[in-house]
Design a protein around this motif. Sequence first.
Motif, PDB file in Angstrom:
ATOM      1  N   GLU A 155     -15.594 -34.604   0.623  1.00  0.00           N
ATOM      2  CA  GLU A 155     -15.058 -33.710  -0.700  1.00  0.00           C
ATOM      3  C   GLU A 155     -15.348 -32.186  -0.391  1.00  0.00           C
ATOM      4  O   GLU A 155     -14.716 -31.420  -0.780  1.00  0.00           O
ATOM      5  CB  GLU A 155     -16.283 -34.372  -1.668  1.00  0.00           C
ATOM      6  N   VAL A 156     -16.402 -32.127   0.555  1.00  0.00           N
ATOM      7  CA  VAL A 156     -16.507 -30.643   1.144  1.00  0.00           C
ATOM      8  C   VAL A 156     -15.256 -29.932   1.746  1.00  0.00           C
ATOM      9  O   VAL A 156     -14.670 -28.883   1.443  1.00  0.00           O
ATOM     10  CB  VAL A 156     -17.832 -30.584   1.889  1.00  0.00           C
TER      11      VAL A 156
ATOM     12  N   ALA B 116     -12.043 -30.929   1.213  1.00  0.00           N
ATOM     13  CA  ALA B 116     -11.028 -30.918   0.030  1.00  0.00           C
ATOM     14  C   ALA B 116     -11.252 -29.732  -0.553  1.00  0.00           C
ATOM     15  O   ALA B 116     -10.479 -28.863  -0.959  1.00  0.00           O
ATOM     16  CB  ALA B 116     -10.972 -32.213  -0.699  1.00  0.00           C
ATOM     17  N   LEU B 117     -12.491 -29.451  -1.138  1.00  0.00           N
ATOM     18  CA  LEU B 117     -12.846 -28.344  -1.941  1.00  0.00           C
ATOM     19  C   LEU B 117     -12.651 -26.978  -1.038  1.00  0.00           C
ATOM     20  O   LEU B 117     -12.343 -26.119  -1.539  1.00  0.00           O
ATOM     21  CB  LEU B 117     -14.371 -28.408  -2.251  1.00  0.00           C
TER      22      LEU B 117
ATOM     23  N   ARG C 290     -10.585 -26.645   1.707  1.00  0.00           N
ATOM     24  CA  ARG C 290      -9.326 -26.491   1.960  1.00  0.00           C
ATOM     25  C   ARG C 290      -8.402 -25.955   0.647  1.00  0.00           C
ATOM     26  O   ARG C 290      -7.789 -25.226   0.753  1.00  0.00           O
ATOM     27  CB  ARG C 290      -8.575 -27.581   2.633  1.00  0.00           C
ATOM     28  N   GLY C 291      -8.970 -26.391  -0.552  1.00  0.00           N
ATOM     29  CA  GLY C 291      -8.314 -26.040  -1.816  1.00  0.00           C
ATOM     30  C   GLY C 291      -8.690 -24.683  -2.301  1.00  0.00           C
ATOM     31  O   GLY C 291      -7.831 -23.920  -2.532  1.00  0.00           O
TER      32      GLY C 291
ATOM     33  N   ARG D 237      -6.412 -33.786   2.196  1.00  0.00           N
ATOM     34  CA  ARG D 237      -7.753 -33.357   1.992  1.00  0.00           C
ATOM     35  C   ARG D 237      -7.698 -31.899   1.474  1.00  0.00           C
ATOM     36  O   ARG D 237      -8.238 -30.845   1.942  1.00  0.00           O
ATOM     37  CB  ARG D 237      -8.555 -33.135   3.275  1.00  0.00           C
ATOM     38  N   ILE D 238      -6.865 -31.585   0.303  1.00  0.00           N
ATOM     39  CA  ILE D 238      -6.823 -30.622  -0.219  1.00  0.00           C
ATOM     40  C   ILE D 238      -6.939 -30.559  -1.751  1.00  0.00           C
ATOM     41  O   ILE D 238      -6.159 -31.466  -2.360  1.00  0.00           O
ATOM     42  CB  ILE D 238      -5.506 -29.765  -0.095  1.00  0.00           C
ATOM     43  N   GLU D 239      -8.203 -30.076  -2.201  1.00  0.00           N
ATOM     44  CA  GLU D 239      -8.375 -30.161  -3.764  1.00  0.00           C
ATOM     45  C   GLU D 239      -7.615 -29.212  -4.510  1.00  0.00           C
ATOM     46  O   GLU D 239      -7.271 -28.029  -4.269  1.00  0.00           O
ATOM     47  CB  GLU D 239      -9.837 -29.746  -4.058  1.00  0.00           C
ATOM     48  N   LEU D 240      -6.661 -29.843  -5.596  1.00  0.00           N
ATOM     49  CA  LEU D 240      -5.688 -28.993  -6.343  1.00  0.00           C
ATOM     50  C   LEU D 240      -6.258 -28.972  -7.770  1.00  0.00           C
ATOM     51  O   LEU D 240      -6.515 -30.011  -8.275  1.00  0.00           O
ATOM     52  CB  LEU D 240      -4.421 -29.347  -6.196  1.00  0.00           C
TER      53      LEU D 240
ATOM     54  N   PRO E 134     -22.480 -32.142   5.687  1.00  0.00           N
ATOM     55  CA  PRO E 134     -22.717 -32.926   4.552  1.00  0.00           C
ATOM     56  C   PRO E 134     -22.704 -34.301   4.932  1.00  0.00           C
ATOM     57  O   PRO E 134     -22.063 -34.857   5.853  1.00  0.00           O
ATOM     58  CB  PRO E 134     -21.391 -32.299   3.639  1.00  0.00           C
TER      59      PRO E 134
END
Lengths: 501, 98
Positions: A345-346, A348-349, A351-352, B16-19, B91
């Motif tokens: 999750e870290v 993805a957050l 990179r977003g 792995r990209i939060e959009l 993490p």
Amino acid sequence: MSALLQSSAAELGRAMASGQVSSREVTQAHLDRIHAVDGDVRAFLHVDAERALAAADAVDARRAAGAELGPLAGVPIAIKDIFCMTGAPTTVGSRILEGWQPPYNATVTQRVLDAGLVVLGKTNLDEFAMGSSTENSGYFTTHNPWDRDRIPGGSGGGSAAALAAFEAPLALGTDTGGSIRQPASVTGTVGVKPTYGGTSRYGVVAMASSLDQPGPCGRTVLDTALLHQVIAGWDPMDSTSINAPVPDVVGAARRADVSGLRLGVVRELGGEGYEPGVEQRFREAVDALAAAGAEIVEVSCPNFRYALGAYYLIMPSEVSSNLARFDAMRYGLRVGDDGSHSAEEVMALTRGAGFGAEVKRRIIIGTYALSSGYYDAYYGSAQKARTLIAGDFEAAFETCDALLSPSTPTTAFRIGERTDDPLAMYAADLCTIPSNMAGNAAGSFPCGLADGLPVGLQVMAPVLADDRVYAVGAALERELAARWGGVLTDRLWARQNGGEQ
Amino acid sequence: MALTTAEVARLAALARIELSEDELARLAPQLEVILESVAQVTEVAGDDVAPMSHPLPLTNVFRADEVRPSLAAEQVLAAAPAVEDERFRVPRILGEGQ
């Protein structure tokens, strides 16, 4: 002071060697120039005056002690912020690497330092070198010194603008689909993409590894060749580096001889979508090369029309793989590490938050093109198209020594004009992409103005025939300088400092 | 070919990209236009054309297996987002319920 700014790198090197001027004076003049104009041009992401002056003093001291120095020792240079250099941030124009300091030098950086060049700072680029305008930079947009409402090209717009604004006499770039040549074209400067494998990619932040190639940028052909000579050659740290002698690019630039060379004008790189002013300047430049003794023929490369499409499958595929390293674990930005989120999750957050829109677009296209069920249709087909494009070059080089085209279909477009239309932005690289696909050498050279904006001519030469790129570019420069009384950027200087020549 | 918002969300998750919802809504039509325009290459080459992955005909390059100096641990860790006991602190690896 203005004479130091207008001088070519070759002239500066000679003046320093003969003791007429010190590297400190030359460096200070360029730092003052950056201070005066970069608030408007915005070519630099990072300038380190103290470090530059210390490096200049070191060169002056070595010269005073009688050390044998190269032709560019003491000459200032601007480095695209994609080359790792210790003691300074390397951002690649991305927020995900804001403030990151690399623990080692890129091979190209090291060679520049070893040759005694004085690094002024790091120049702006589209994020991870993805773009044709610097508008995708995570920091700010660079402005074209010819018209500050227009783009300086991209991704290496910062390096090209620094040259055209007389902030630096030399600069470094990287070229994946045109990122050296298209900025050179729209700023009236010179930029060369060496043969793939001719310059080391070690320590250059990767975008698409089978296409990326570092290269030299300058205002004159000889300056660009001198820098090419410094940075090129085999590097054991890059497994795709070619273990062969560097072509005699400096000799070719000095001789500027095209007599007896057969040059092919690529039929497919012209016509619809090309500005009339660009085509006119291009035709005049071809005539000038004919007058200089070259034989001009027309050649057809029918598969070039698939180059853009194949590129926008191959490049994003490699991007999606290369940029997986930005995982928030070992360096760079980390977002959401508050105990409530897992590592995934870290990632993805982070990179977003850290990647800009164009980088996200390309990673997702690449993820799609490589996903099971689509791989053969997209990535596989694009690889076959690449074979056909390389075959077109091979056939053309059987009858021609080098190929010619405009460097990009239009002059510099307005800032903001193409930001909402990715396809229009991608079209800027229509002429430059084929050489990245095939890996051959290519360069862009100024060939005049259309409506007051620079136009570039592209020279494409076979693999490891980089010297031919310089021979043709230098011949063109000589023919046009005879008409203009100097190189193209001299006209910009004259325009800005009292009276067009 | 149509690329739905849900498909873009799935690809973004794979990458792995939060959009945000906004980004998804903007990206889907853009990606569709791009993919449509590149789709022509799928018709170009037949089975008789060999794929090209690289401009140089390369084989693996090996160096001698010798011990050489490398970066010191502190240099390697200098840019880490978080460090604990001379290691990268990351993490937790497992999500909730795993």
